[in-house]
Design an enzyme around this catalytic site. Structure first.
Site, short mmCIF file in Angstrom:
data_model
loop_
_atom_site.label_atom_id
_atom_site.label_comp_id
_atom_site.label_asym_id
_atom_site.label_seq_id
_atom_site.Cartn_x
_atom_site.Cartn_y
_atom_site.Cartn_z
N ALA A 10 -3.42 11.25 10.95
CA ALA A 10 -2.10 10.79 10.53
C ALA A 10 -1.81 11.16 9.07
CB ALA A 10 -1.99 9.30 10.75
N ASN A 104 -8.81 4.62 2.06
CA ASN A 104 -8.52 3.24 1.69
C ASN A 104 -9.79 2.51 1.26
OD1 ASN A 104 -5.72 3.26 2.22
ND2 ASN A 104 -6.08 2.93 4.41
N LYS A 206 -3.54 -1.27 -4.33
CA LYS A 206 -3.37 -0.92 -2.91
C LYS A 206 -4.28 -1.80 -2.05
CE LYS A 206 -2.43 1.42 0.85
NZ LYS A 206 -3.05 2.72 1.16
N ASN A 210 -4.29 -4.56 1.53
CA ASN A 210 -5.05 -4.10 2.70
C ASN A 210 -6.20 -5.01 3.07
OD1 ASN A 210 -3.43 -1.88 3.05
ND2 ASN A 210 -4.86 -0.39 2.21
#
Length: 326
Positions: A10, A104, A206, A210
């Site tokens: 993705a 991430n 970030k 998450n």
């Protein structure tokens, strides 16, 4: 610039299309039906407004040795997949190849070229046994914080949901020529790609959302908007974020916005299925160690209790084992 995208899923696929259309010599490392579709039809990128772009990479392959040395390598696989590929990735390296980790969570290199009290310390949650650090020279590493949301619509087709920011940064905080060159390349591809002197602070901003919203979504199967709108789930997310903030501040990080502001940023995404929820639904391993387990480990390191994080980590880790068969 010759640039390989390791993991043309993705996010990697989105980035690869944009760079290829901007004129970069892009190699896409993929596998299975997705790879076959790219070889046959190119890689398509579909946008929310109905626009569609197709790029044909210089090479699409599952064999990194076939690609040969690159100027830069973007690693866009999820953190849990990294240990298995770092040795084969060496086929992509020349003497000056940069490796951009677009992943991430807390990165394996977090304390390398850190300059603080924990310089060089390995984080077991993301690099068990130190295999990654052995396979990737820290001198090659450039950090990257990924903000876009995207999904693989079907083999050979990426659907872009929102966002186009890829913040770059050297682990030692320098504004290097290579980071600035990558920033310029990404910018030419229509992306926002500032080269920041303190990439770790942006990693935490970030991660802040998450580490809480992603596991809650995996455990409840709820989309982001439903989590934020639910009083109990929102309170749990805020409690996890407060613990993470204490851990980060003990490591010298300062947050430029409040927890409520960060939750509002998540709310603005809307009815999004987090990547962790998508992995659970697909029966795949999740990023739970990089997003949650690493923060719990850092909490123990700096002596900050993380009871909410620990509880959600335990539950999500069990869910991970049950759904992925690990």
């Amino acid at each position: 610039m010759r640039i390989a995208i390791v993991g043309a899923g993705a996010i990697g696929g989105y980035l690869g299309v944009r760079l290829a259309l901007a004129g970069a010599e892009v190699t896409l490392i993929a596998r299975g039906a997705h790879l076959e579709a790219i070889r046959r039809d190119g890689l398509a990128l579909e946008y929310a407004d109905g626009r569609r772009e197709v790029a044909r990479p210089a090479l699409a392959t599952a064999d990194m040795a076939a690609a040969g040395p690159q100027d830069a390598v973007v690693v866009a696989v999820k953190a849990q997949s990294l240990p298995a590929i770092v040795t084969p990735m060496r086929a992509l390296y020349g003497p000056d190849t940069s490796v951009i980790f677009a992943q991430n969570g807390i990165p394996w290199w977090y304390f390398m070229r850190h300059g603080g009290a924990y310089e060089g310390r390995r984080i077991a949650a993301v690099d068990p046994g130190g295999h990654i650090a052995e396979a990737v020279e820290i001198a090659r590493v450039i950090g990257c914080v990924v903000y876009p949301a995207a999904t693989i619509e079907r083999p050979g087709v990426i659907r872009h949901i929102e966002g186009n920011r890829f913040t770059l940064g050297e682990p030692d905080g320098s504004r290097s020529e290579r980071a600035l060159a990558l920033s310029a390349l990404f910018t030419a591809a229509g992306l926002k790609a500032p080269a920041r002197p303190d990439i770790r602070s942006e990693i935490w901003i970030k991660l802040w959302g998450n580490l809480s919203i992603n596991p809650i979504s995996a455990l409840t199967r709820a989309t982001v908007d439903v989590i934020i709108a639910d009083v109990g789930a929102r309170a749990l997310a805020a409690a996890m974020m407060a613990e993470a903030q204490q851990v980060a501040e003990a490591l010298g990080i300062r947050f430029p916005l409040s927890i409520e502001r960060r939750l509002k940023m998540a709310e603005d995404i809307g009815a999004h299925r987090t990547s962790m929820l998508q992995d659970v639904e697909a029966g795949k391993p999740t990023e739970v160690d990089a997003l949650v387990g690493a923060v719990a480990e850092l909490g123990r390191l700096v002596g900050v209790p993380t009871p909410h994080i620990d509880a959600v980590y335990a539950a999500t880790k069990l869910l991970d084992r049950v759904t992925s068969g690990m």
